[in-house]
Design a protein around this motif. Structure first.
Motif, PDB file in Angstrom:
ATOM      1  N   LYS A 129     -12.063   8.804  -0.599  1.00  0.00           N
ATOM      2  CA  LYS A 129     -12.156   7.374  -0.905  1.00  0.00           C
ATOM      3  C   LYS A 129     -10.762   6.809  -1.116  1.00  0.00           C
ATOM      4  O   LYS A 129      -9.820   7.548  -1.394  1.00  0.00           O
ATOM      5  N   ILE A 130     -10.662   5.495  -1.001  1.00  0.00           N
ATOM      6  CA  ILE A 130      -9.399   4.806  -1.255  1.00  0.00           C
ATOM      7  C   ILE A 130      -9.669   3.653  -2.197  1.00  0.00           C
ATOM      8  O   ILE A 130     -10.704   2.997  -2.113  1.00  0.00           O
ATOM      9  N   GLY A 131      -8.748   3.433  -3.132  1.00  0.00           N
ATOM     10  CA  GLY A 131      -8.920   2.368  -4.103  1.00  0.00           C
ATOM     11  C   GLY A 131      -7.583   1.792  -4.532  1.00  0.00           C
ATOM     12  O   GLY A 131      -6.521   2.328  -4.211  1.00  0.00           O
ATOM     13  N   ASP A 140       3.393  -2.622 -10.324  1.00  0.00           N
ATOM     14  CA  ASP A 140       2.961  -2.850  -8.951  1.00  0.00           C
ATOM     15  C   ASP A 140       1.534  -2.341  -8.768  1.00  0.00           C
ATOM     16  O   ASP A 140       0.931  -1.803  -9.695  1.00  0.00           O
ATOM     17  N   PHE A 141       1.007  -2.549  -7.583  1.00  0.00           N
ATOM     18  CA  PHE A 141      -0.349  -2.141  -7.246  1.00  0.00           C
ATOM     19  C   PHE A 141      -0.266  -1.152  -6.093  1.00  0.00           C
ATOM     20  O   PHE A 141       0.502  -1.358  -5.150  1.00  0.00           O
ATOM     21  N   ARG A 142      -1.050  -0.074  -6.178  1.00  0.00           N
ATOM     22  CA  ARG A 142      -0.970   0.986  -5.182  1.00  0.00           C
ATOM     23  C   ARG A 142      -2.343   1.311  -4.620  1.00  0.00           C
ATOM     24  O   ARG A 142      -3.337   1.267  -5.334  1.00  0.00           O
ATOM     25  N   LEU A 143      -2.347   1.627  -3.326  1.00  0.00           N
ATOM     26  CA  LEU A 143      -3.557   2.181  -2.721  1.00  0.00           C
ATOM     27  C   LEU A 143      -3.511   3.682  -2.964  1.00  0.00           C
ATOM     28  O   LEU A 143      -2.554   4.356  -2.577  1.00  0.00           O
ATOM     29  N   ILE A 144      -4.543   4.192  -3.612  1.00  0.00           N
ATOM     30  CA  ILE A 144      -4.603   5.600  -3.998  1.00  0.00           C
ATOM     31  C   ILE A 144      -5.712   6.274  -3.203  1.00  0.00           C
ATOM     32  O   ILE A 144      -6.815   5.732  -3.078  1.00  0.00           O
ATOM     33  N   LEU A 145      -5.434   7.465  -2.677  1.00  0.00           N
ATOM     34  CA  LEU A 145      -6.436   8.274  -1.988  1.00  0.00           C
ATOM     35  C   LEU A 145      -7.100   9.180  -3.017  1.00  0.00           C
ATOM     36  O   LEU A 145      -6.420   9.857  -3.790  1.00  0.00           O
ATOM     37  N   TYR A 146      -8.430   9.150  -3.052  1.00  0.00           N
ATOM     38  CA  TYR A 146      -9.213   9.935  -4.015  1.00  0.00           C
ATOM     39  C   TYR A 146     -10.028  10.990  -3.287  1.00  0.00           C
ATOM     40  O   TYR A 146     -10.429  10.803  -2.134  1.00  0.00           O
ATOM     41  N   SER A 147     -10.326  12.078  -4.001  1.00  0.00           N
ATOM     42  CA  SER A 147     -11.188  13.125  -3.449  1.00  0.00           C
ATOM     43  C   SER A 147     -12.650  12.707  -3.600  1.00  0.00           C
ATOM     44  O   SER A 147     -12.964  11.645  -4.141  1.00  0.00           O
ATOM     45  N   PHE A 148     -13.545  13.567  -3.145  1.00  0.00           N
ATOM     46  CA  PHE A 148     -14.986  13.315  -3.246  1.00  0.00           C
ATOM     47  C   PHE A 148     -15.408  13.156  -4.707  1.00  0.00           C
ATOM     48  O   PHE A 148     -16.321  12.403  -5.027  1.00  0.00           O
ATOM     49  N   HIS A 149     -14.709  13.838  -5.618  1.00  0.00           N
ATOM     50  CA  HIS A 149     -15.048  13.809  -7.047  1.00  0.00           C
ATOM     51  C   HIS A 149     -14.252  12.749  -7.805  1.00  0.00           C
ATOM     52  O   HIS A 149     -14.129  12.820  -9.021  1.00  0.00           O
ATOM     53  N   ASN A 150     -13.701  11.769  -7.089  1.00  0.00           N
ATOM     54  CA  ASN A 150     -12.931  10.653  -7.655  1.00  0.00           C
ATOM     55  C   ASN A 150     -11.679  11.094  -8.405  1.00  0.00           C
ATOM     56  O   ASN A 150     -11.266  10.472  -9.372  1.00  0.00           O
ATOM     57  N   ARG A 151     -11.068  12.174  -7.959  1.00  0.00           N
ATOM     58  CA  ARG A 151      -9.777  12.618  -8.504  1.00  0.00           C
ATOM     59  C   ARG A 151      -8.671  12.109  -7.596  1.00  0.00           C
ATOM     60  O   ARG A 151      -8.784  12.173  -6.384  1.00  0.00           O
ATOM     61  N   GLU A 152      -7.590  11.644  -8.214  1.00  0.00           N
ATOM     62  CA  GLU A 152      -6.475  11.128  -7.431  1.00  0.00           C
ATOM     63  C   GLU A 152      -5.833  12.255  -6.623  1.00  0.00           C
ATOM     64  O   GLU A 152      -5.543  13.312  -7.147  1.00  0.00           O
ATOM     65  N   ILE A 153      -5.606  11.980  -5.345  1.00  0.00           N
ATOM     66  CA  ILE A 153      -4.898  12.937  -4.493  1.00  0.00           C
ATOM     67  C   ILE A 153      -3.449  12.498  -4.336  1.00  0.00           C
ATOM     68  O   ILE A 153      -2.532  13.265  -4.610  1.00  0.00           O
ATOM     69  N   MET A 154      -3.247  11.255  -3.902  1.00  0.00           N
ATOM     70  CA  MET A 154      -1.890  10.767  -3.702  1.00  0.00           C
ATOM     71  C   MET A 154      -1.877   9.256  -3.508  1.00  0.00           C
ATOM     72  O   MET A 154      -2.895   8.643  -3.237  1.00  0.00           O
ATOM     73  N   THR A 155      -0.677   8.683  -3.635  1.00  0.00           N
ATOM     74  CA  THR A 155      -0.465   7.270  -3.355  1.00  0.00           C
ATOM     75  C   THR A 155      -0.248   7.096  -1.859  1.00  0.00           C
ATOM     76  O   THR A 155       0.502   7.842  -1.252  1.00  0.00           O
ATOM     77  N   VAL A 156      -0.909   6.107  -1.280  1.00  0.00           N
ATOM     78  CA  VAL A 156      -0.784   5.847   0.148  1.00  0.00           C
ATOM     79  C   VAL A 156       0.242   4.749   0.413  1.00  0.00           C
ATOM     80  O   VAL A 156       1.101   4.881   1.288  1.00  0.00           O
ATOM     81  N   LYS A 157       0.175   3.658  -0.345  1.00  0.00           N
ATOM     82  CA  LYS A 157       1.051   2.515  -0.108  1.00  0.00           C
ATOM     83  C   LYS A 157       1.162   1.714  -1.397  1.00  0.00           C
ATOM     84  O   LYS A 157       0.248   1.745  -2.219  1.00  0.00           O
ATOM     85  N   LYS A 158       2.272   0.983  -1.581  1.00  0.00           N
ATOM     86  CA  LYS A 158       2.407   0.156  -2.781  1.00  0.00           C
ATOM     87  C   LYS A 158       2.680  -1.293  -2.417  1.00  0.00           C
ATOM     88  O   LYS A 158       3.230  -1.588  -1.353  1.00  0.00           O
ATOM     89  N   TYR A 159       2.272  -2.194  -3.324  1.00  0.00           N
ATOM     90  CA  TYR A 159       2.358  -3.637  -3.114  1.00  0.00           C
ATOM     91  C   TYR A 159       2.840  -4.302  -4.388  1.00  0.00           C
ATOM     92  O   TYR A 159       2.654  -3.786  -5.483  1.00  0.00           O
ATOM     93  N   ASP A 160       3.391  -5.511  -4.231  1.00  0.00           N
ATOM     94  CA  ASP A 160       3.848  -6.276  -5.389  1.00  0.00           C
ATOM     95  C   ASP A 160       2.706  -7.010  -6.082  1.00  0.00           C
ATOM     96  O   ASP A 160       2.730  -7.193  -7.290  1.00  0.00           O
ATOM     97  N   THR A 161       1.695  -7.452  -5.322  1.00  0.00           N
ATOM     98  CA  THR A 161       0.595  -8.219  -5.912  1.00  0.00           C
ATOM     99  C   THR A 161      -0.753  -7.572  -5.559  1.00  0.00           C
ATOM    100  O   THR A 161      -0.876  -6.858  -4.572  1.00  0.00           O
ATOM    101  N   TYR A 162      -1.749  -7.882  -6.393  1.00  0.00           N
ATOM    102  CA  TYR A 162      -3.102  -7.368  -6.169  1.00  0.00           C
ATOM    103  C   TYR A 162      -3.691  -7.938  -4.874  1.00  0.00           C
ATOM    104  O   TYR A 162      -4.410  -7.242  -4.155  1.00  0.00           O
ATOM    105  N   GLU A 163      -3.386  -9.187  -4.572  1.00  0.00           N
ATOM    106  CA  GLU A 163      -3.934  -9.828  -3.379  1.00  0.00           C
ATOM    107  C   GLU A 163      -3.475  -9.114  -2.102  1.00  0.00           C
ATOM    108  O   GLU A 163      -4.266  -8.928  -1.176  1.00  0.00           O
ATOM    109  N   GLU A 164      -2.197  -8.719  -2.052  1.00  0.00           N
ATOM    110  CA  GLU A 164      -1.688  -7.983  -0.886  1.00  0.00           C
ATOM    111  C   GLU A 164      -2.420  -6.654  -0.729  1.00  0.00           C
ATOM    112  O   GLU A 164      -2.785  -6.257   0.374  1.00  0.00           O
TER     113      GLU A 164
END
Length: 156
Positions: free
Chosen positions: A87-89, A113-137
């Motif tokens: 999952k991604i969040g 900042d706000f980051r897109l995080i890749l999560y495992s099936f069990h909702n554990r953080e795996i890694m950061t995918v990308k970062k942004y300055d605002t939530y809207e971006e």
């Protein structure tokens, strides 16, 4: 054909490390005129100033890698195969870089900042995918990254 996309995340030693590294490079170059072993300051400064973290996405092979680029060009890190049950969040991060001077003055550099995080099936953080300055971006890019990675969106 390789289609690898790289996203810059952070400097390993923060903004304070960047400025300290540049000072070490300059002092090392000037000092190497008088003594050749001082060139080690240039190496230490380059490591401190230019080491960064990146997220690399291999679109064709459906895999991702968190990498530290030492000296700005020596890549490290292992590839992680992307599966449909991942999952991604979006996550808000608060970092603060602190430095102390010789006169006991504190320099705090806050970073939110706000980051897109890749999560495992069990909702554990795996890694950061990308970062942004605002939530809207981040919210705008969430659906694009979901389709690009082939994962689902985390319901938080």
């Amino acid at each position: 054909m390789k289609n690898i996309i790289g996203y810059k995340l952070d400097r390993a030693f923060g903004p304070v490390g960047l400025s300290a590294g540049i000072v070490l490079i300059i002092v090392g170059i000037i000092g190497s005129i008088y003594s050749l072993p001082v060139i080690t300051l240039v190496i230490i400064g380059a490591f401190t100033a230019f080491t960064e973290s990146y997220a690399y996405l291999d679109v064709n092979r459906k895999r991702i890698r968190l990498s530290y680029n030492f000296f700005g060009f020596i890549r490290s890190g292992q590839w992680i195969e992307l599966t449909p049950n991942m999952k991604i969040g979006i996550k808000k991060t608060k970092k603060s870089w602190t430095s102390y001077s010789r006169s006991n003055r504190v320099l705090n550099v806050p970073n939110i900042d706000f980051r897109l995080i890749l999560y495992s099936f069990h909702n554990r953080e795996i890694m950061t995918v990308k970062k942004y300055d605002t939530y809207e971006e981040a919210a705008d890019d969430l659906e694009i990254m979901k389709d690009l990675l082939g994962v689902s969106v985390l319901n938080s």
